[in-house]
Design a protein around this motif. Sequence first.
Motif, PDB file in Angstrom:
ATOM      1  N   ILE A 172      30.892  34.840  18.524  1.00  6.27           N
ATOM      2  CA  ILE A 172      30.759  34.965  19.975  1.00  6.27           C
ATOM      3  C   ILE A 172      31.754  35.995  20.511  1.00  6.27           C
ATOM      4  O   ILE A 172      31.410  36.860  21.326  1.00  6.27           O
ATOM      5  N   GLY A 173      33.013  35.932  20.049  1.00  2.00           N
ATOM      6  CA  GLY A 173      34.021  36.877  20.511  1.00  2.00           C
ATOM      7  C   GLY A 173      33.655  38.320  20.194  1.00  2.00           C
ATOM      8  O   GLY A 173      33.783  39.213  21.047  1.00  2.00           O
ATOM      9  N   ILE A 191      29.464  30.953  25.905  1.00  2.52           N
ATOM     10  CA  ILE A 191      30.710  30.401  25.365  1.00  2.52           C
ATOM     11  C   ILE A 191      30.645  28.878  25.333  1.00  2.52           C
ATOM     12  O   ILE A 191      31.024  28.231  24.346  1.00  2.52           O
ATOM     13  N   ARG A 208      38.685  35.281  28.710  1.00  2.34           N
ATOM     14  CA  ARG A 208      37.938  34.234  28.010  1.00  2.34           C
ATOM     15  C   ARG A 208      38.339  34.160  26.536  1.00  2.34           C
ATOM     16  O   ARG A 208      38.398  33.068  25.960  1.00  2.34           O
ATOM     17  N   TRP A 252      28.387  42.642  24.948  1.00  2.00           N
ATOM     18  CA  TRP A 252      28.217  42.097  26.302  1.00  2.00           C
ATOM     19  C   TRP A 252      29.136  42.785  27.324  1.00  2.00           C
ATOM     20  O   TRP A 252      28.840  42.802  28.508  1.00  2.00           O
ATOM     21  N   GLU A 253      30.214  43.390  26.866  1.00  2.00           N
ATOM     22  CA  GLU A 253      31.068  44.161  27.774  1.00  2.00           C
ATOM     23  C   GLU A 253      30.266  45.312  28.380  1.00  2.00           C
ATOM     24  O   GLU A 253      30.430  45.642  29.564  1.00  2.00           O
ATOM     25  N   MET A 275      27.469  34.856  30.221  1.00  2.00           N
ATOM     26  CA  MET A 275      28.587  34.871  29.266  1.00  2.00           C
ATOM     27  C   MET A 275      29.252  33.507  29.191  1.00  2.00           C
ATOM     28  O   MET A 275      29.543  33.001  28.087  1.00  2.00           O
ATOM     29  N   ASP A 276      29.499  32.876  30.350  1.00  2.00           N
ATOM     30  CA  ASP A 276      30.164  31.578  30.355  1.00  2.00           C
ATOM     31  C   ASP A 276      29.282  30.506  29.701  1.00  2.00           C
ATOM     32  O   ASP A 276      29.785  29.620  28.985  1.00  2.00           O
ATOM     33  N   LEU A 321      20.141  36.602  27.173  1.00  2.00           N
ATOM     34  CA  LEU A 321      20.889  37.380  26.180  1.00  2.00           C
ATOM     35  C   LEU A 321      20.032  38.498  25.612  1.00  2.00           C
ATOM     36  O   LEU A 321      20.505  39.637  25.443  1.00  2.00           O
ATOM     37  N   LEU A 355      30.813  39.513  22.445  1.00  2.00           N
ATOM     38  CA  LEU A 355      31.257  39.821  23.812  1.00  2.00           C
ATOM     39  C   LEU A 355      31.952  41.187  23.873  1.00  2.00           C
ATOM     40  O   LEU A 355      31.713  41.980  24.789  1.00  2.00           O
ATOM     41  N   GLU A 390      37.409  40.515  32.265  1.00  2.00           N
ATOM     42  CA  GLU A 390      36.739  39.206  32.234  1.00  2.00           C
ATOM     43  C   GLU A 390      36.629  38.684  30.804  1.00  2.00           C
ATOM     44  O   GLU A 390      36.857  37.489  30.546  1.00  2.00           O
ATOM     45  N   ILE A 391      36.312  39.569  29.865  1.00  2.00           N
ATOM     46  CA  ILE A 391      36.181  39.146  28.464  1.00  2.00           C
ATOM     47  C   ILE A 391      37.541  38.797  27.886  1.00  2.00           C
ATOM     48  O   ILE A 391      37.681  37.812  27.140  1.00  2.00           O
TER      49      ILE A 391
END
Length: 813
Positions: free
Chosen positions: A540-541, A577, A530, A548-549, A573-574, A603, A544, A526-527
């Motif tokens: 942000i990348g 972003i 994106r 966030w993974e 997550m969306d 978050l 994630l 999923e990551i």
Amino acid sequence: MKDAAQKNIIMMSQYEKPRVIPGSSGAFLLNDCRDMAVSRLAKALSSMMEKAVDDLFDLSEQSLNFEMRNLYMEAMTIARDKRGVIETGFKQRFVQGFNKETRGDKSAQPENALDAAEFSLVAPDDLEESLAIINITNSIHGDCAEELFGLEKRLGVLLHDPDLLNTNNPLGPEVIGKSFMNSMKDLDCPVKIKLLLVTMFNKHMPRQIKGIYQEINLHLADKGVLEKIRMGAKKRPESGAAVLPEQTDATPEAAAGAQVASGETGLFATLQQLLMRGAAAGGGAPQGQGAGTGIGAPLGQGVGTGIGALFGQGSGVGSPLAGGAVQGTSVVGSLTRLQHGQLEGVMGADSKLDAALLANGHVNVLHEIKSSSVAGAMGHVDAMTLDIVAMLFDYILDDRRIPDAMKALIGRLQIPVLKVAMLDKTFFSQKSHPARKLLDRLAEISIGWNESEGHQGGLYQTVDDQIQRILNEFDDQVGIFSEVLDSLEQFLVDEKKRIDTLTGLSAQHIHQLEQQEIARIMAHDEIRRRIHAGQLPEVIGNFLVDSWEDVLAAEYAKAGEEGEPWTRAIETMDELIWSATPKREADERKQLVGLLPSLLKRLQDGMVQVSMPDAERDQFFAKLVKCHADAIKSGLGGMTQEAAAQSAFLVEEFDAEEAVELARQAEEPAEFVEIPVLQDVIEPDPVFVQAVSAAPDVELDGGWQTLTIGDVAWQGPMESAGDDFDAMVKRLKRGTWIEFEQEGGESTRVKLAWVSPLKGLFLFTNRLGEKAVSITPAGLARRLRSGRAQIIEDIALVDRAVNNLMEHLKQAA
């Protein structure tokens, strides 16, 4: 086409030359019986060949041995493509054999007959084929004893030979066996293929022949030939055959029962013949030649052992039983005293045998008994029985599959097994014989035992107690072996409950790890999608990928893809972003302001869930504030070149790191991975544990499915281009034992306890389920290929021992 069809037609008139019988009706009835037999046997043979094709194909699919798989396929091809040739040859030779017997032509030695004086000159293949004829004959006798009794009496009337021997029966098993073997003489195939077809013949033909014999008997009775058969004549003995006692009021069923009882000794008769012929050839009776072949190459793998195909088949009336009767009770009584450790008055003064040696179990004491007064009191058949049982235990005591301590316990059964074999020759041919079943079961459960289990309890103590019970109680009633086997099985049932629980915990551990890996793959996928979408700020990348993974994986593990935690984490997550993308419209900027309080709270909850350090959390939120400010500014003036460059660099960096990780996983050796002791570190799931223990013990080929998780391939079937070792792994069954080398050269035995349906991982445990390891199918195939792991073939102990004995006796001959 017409010429080919004519070649398959047998002209009966050319063979119609029976011995002279007063009146024309006798000759007519004989010819009638011959025609009935030829017609129905040909149909039965055709049906047998069709079934053989299917059976041999199934055997080739199930075989773990490359050579045997090829043999099965070759035999299947012969059965399919050469069926017409075999059928035609069979019919021709059957008619020839029928007429030879009805003419009474005994001047020439029959084809395939073995003369003891010339036995040393017989080629190995001829010996195999001759023994195969004995095998077929014994199989038919075993199923058709009652029908043959009536048929011999009625044909004896037609041939004016009331004492017609079963070996001279023109429709008898001997004629059928020789006809079938000789029908394959024109085939260009090795004897191993022929013996496989003999196995198929013995599996499918005897019962059909039984029906044919019944039909011929009924036909002759309807024509007035012995409508009722009176019992009472003493049957003439043949070459060591049993002498049936006079029966004044016996029924045909009782006589048939006596013949069947005699017939079940056929394998013993074959061993006896080989032993005698070996002596005639100057080889003598081999002693101490029971060396095993080691794990992975057991004797009896297939027809390569030739006579191994004889094992477990029926037997014939011509087997020695009366000559094998124990010479009174003195020999059995002497053996019983030895069994109890009483040597006085039994063994001679110069005997090396003592009570300690009897109780030892490591030494074959039967060889010492052969030179004692006990053996001197034995008759010829019992003496040969002693030789045969001694050689069987030579193999058993040298079998490296069985640990030495357990082998010594089994070795204490030498004298009881000798007594069983002397009292009941069906021990050699009946796989269901209680004494034989006990020996096989003891060997089977001993494979995984090791010294770490100890001698003061558990399996060792149970086996010791049960064997001592046999030594104490067994006189001449073999029922004690069934009772002991039942007691042993009850212990194993009770032990299995605890083993299943431990195995279930290990399987549950693997299952949880695999579920976590699936969750990680789903989160990563999923990551990745994106990040590849582009226009993602570096902060942000990185967040994630690094943090966030973990949140996504944890939420997926809770309830899966359809669960609310996973859905909520994806939405968060969306939204994160989206919050960092340029906001060109006033409504978007207003929406961002309304979203931030809820987004920041979610978050923060996720960070706490994965134990993100406070400093990293504060640093991320500080950078996020700047991202949001840049999003509003860039929305007014467009995305800066610097931000675009950062986004492109993030994609490249992510792909490079992912490629390195995939390469590392591909190169990582697939070895056994030890699973920790789990009693205190995992909460048992009773439903899962029960499902693991209740799974059927079937072949695992195709036992797992292909899954695609995102773009990542999960577990799929092995590549078709794999070698024999890959195929061998795919055919493994639950319960199969593997011996693998550890570091330092030591070896460990583990059994296949479970296969993960998700990833296809193999779970192996020791006998008690206390130690467990896992390995991938590819890793196991690699181990087998390098010789660092070997499959312990599932062949019963007595089967292997008898096949070994057959080979040595044939070599001696």
